[in-house]
Design a protein around this motif. Structure first.
Motif, PDB file in Angstrom:
ATOM      1  N   LEU A 271      64.945  77.062  67.452  1.00  0.00           N
ATOM      2  CA  LEU A 271      65.560  76.890  68.768  1.00  0.00           C
ATOM      3  C   LEU A 271      65.454  75.452  69.260  1.00  0.00           C
ATOM      4  O   LEU A 271      66.270  74.993  70.051  1.00  0.00           O
TER       5      LEU A 271
ATOM      6  N   GLU B 152      74.422  85.911  74.963  1.00  0.00           N
ATOM      7  CA  GLU B 152      75.055  85.359  73.775  1.00  0.00           C
ATOM      8  C   GLU B 152      75.607  86.454  72.856  1.00  0.00           C
ATOM      9  O   GLU B 152      76.165  86.161  71.795  1.00  0.00           O
TER      10      GLU B 152
ATOM     11  N   ARG C  11      68.462  82.046  72.339  1.00  0.00           N
ATOM     12  CA  ARG C  11      69.443  81.128  72.920  1.00  0.00           C
ATOM     13  C   ARG C  11      69.889  81.604  74.295  1.00  0.00           C
ATOM     14  O   ARG C  11      70.142  80.786  75.185  1.00  0.00           O
ATOM     15  N   SER C  12      69.985  82.911  74.458  1.00  0.00           N
ATOM     16  CA  SER C  12      70.372  83.462  75.763  1.00  0.00           C
ATOM     17  C   SER C  12      69.362  83.097  76.827  1.00  0.00           C
ATOM     18  O   SER C  12      69.723  82.734  77.960  1.00  0.00           O
TER      19      SER C  12
ATOM     20  N   ARG D 187      70.193  84.529  68.676  1.00  0.00           N
ATOM     21  CA  ARG D 187      71.035  84.544  69.869  1.00  0.00           C
ATOM     22  C   ARG D 187      70.286  85.060  71.099  1.00  0.00           C
ATOM     23  O   ARG D 187      70.613  84.686  72.226  1.00  0.00           O
TER      24      ARG D 187
ATOM     25  N   LYS E 266      69.715  79.367  77.614  1.00  0.00           N
ATOM     26  CA  LYS E 266      70.965  79.142  78.350  1.00  0.00           C
ATOM     27  C   LYS E 266      70.801  79.501  79.819  1.00  0.00           C
ATOM     28  O   LYS E 266      71.176  78.727  80.707  1.00  0.00           O
TER      29      LYS E 266
ATOM     30  N   GLU F  96      62.908  74.211  71.058  1.00  0.00           N
ATOM     31  CA  GLU F  96      62.259  74.137  72.370  1.00  0.00           C
ATOM     32  C   GLU F  96      60.748  74.006  72.205  1.00  0.00           C
ATOM     33  O   GLU F  96      60.211  74.128  71.109  1.00  0.00           O
TER      34      GLU F  96
END
Length: 227
Positions: A25, A129, A213-214, A210, A217, A27
């Motif tokens: 990711l 996502e 990622r959601s 995903r 986001k 992060e």
């Protein structure tokens, strides 16, 4: 975004979560011990799978009394994303942060396989996502992943759209195939499948990535855009 990966005695998926966040990711991630008394510097909280405290009494029954749980509750109350995977899901139900309970699988056997999941609610901070109704493939590895709740709780989960993932087939006995739920506020997700084990094509696919990622986001939309 900075994630806390909570480590209980007996956690064994903390490294997988750290890798998913840090390496795939991109992060920040930091291991945080079960006896920590401060999570205020973190933007998201991750509770990994494993066998916390050896699963004595019941899965997650001892972990719910760990010092860090008070901080996790504060984070949840503050609206921060809290994700409990497998044993982490069990801990969240034991702590009352999510309704229901996880029982022994219907055949009383440990199940380790890749499962098909249906995304039943794509309108959460964990699922934006995905497309609602799509089927994704995520590994499972549990002996007590049979989700149970009473009729009243089930109706409330449906009414509030708190059921996020369901299994495409019934293999562990979970009520109505429930694989993952969120709290009423929508910022605490518990799920038995392991999205951190589906973050790269080399290990079978990226459907789990995903989910992470959601989270990022949503956090960026809420914080970076208004900074």
């Amino acid at each position: 975004m900075k994630f806390a990966v909570i480590v209980f005695p007996g956690s064994n998926c903390d490294l997988d979560l750290y890798h998913a966040v840090k390496d795939e990711l991109g992060e920040e991630a930091e291991y945080v011990r079960h006896d920590s008394g401060d999570l205020s510097s973190f933007d998201g909280i991750l509770l990994p799978g494993g066998f916390s405290y050896g699963d004595y009494l019941r899965c997650g029954a001892i972990s719910r009394f760990s010092a860090v749980m008070g901080e996790i509750r504060k984070a949840a109350d503050a609206g921060k994303p809290v994700l409990g995977i497998c044993n982490g899901f069990q801990i969240l139900t034991e702590a009352g942060l999510l309704p229901g309970a996880l029982l022994r699988n219907k055949e009383l056997k440990f199940i380790c396989r890749t499962a098909g999941l249906t995304v039943t609610n794509a309108d959460t901070m964990f699922t934006s996502e995905y497309t609602e109704g799509e089927t994704i493939r995520i590994p499972v590895a549990h002996g007590e992943g049979n989700y149970y709740c009473d009729d009243q709780t089930l109706e409330r989960l449906k009414l509030n759209r708190q059921i996020v993932f369901t299994y495409s087939e019934d293999f562990n006995g979970s009520r109505e195939g429930i694989a993952g739920i969120v709290n009423e506020r929508g910022n605490v997700l518990g799920m038995m499948p392991h999205p951190e084990r589906a973050v790269h094509e080399l290990i079978g696919g990226t459907d789990g990535l995903r989910l992470f990622r959601s989270i990022v986001k949503q956090w960026r939309e809420a914080h970076v855009a208004h900074a």
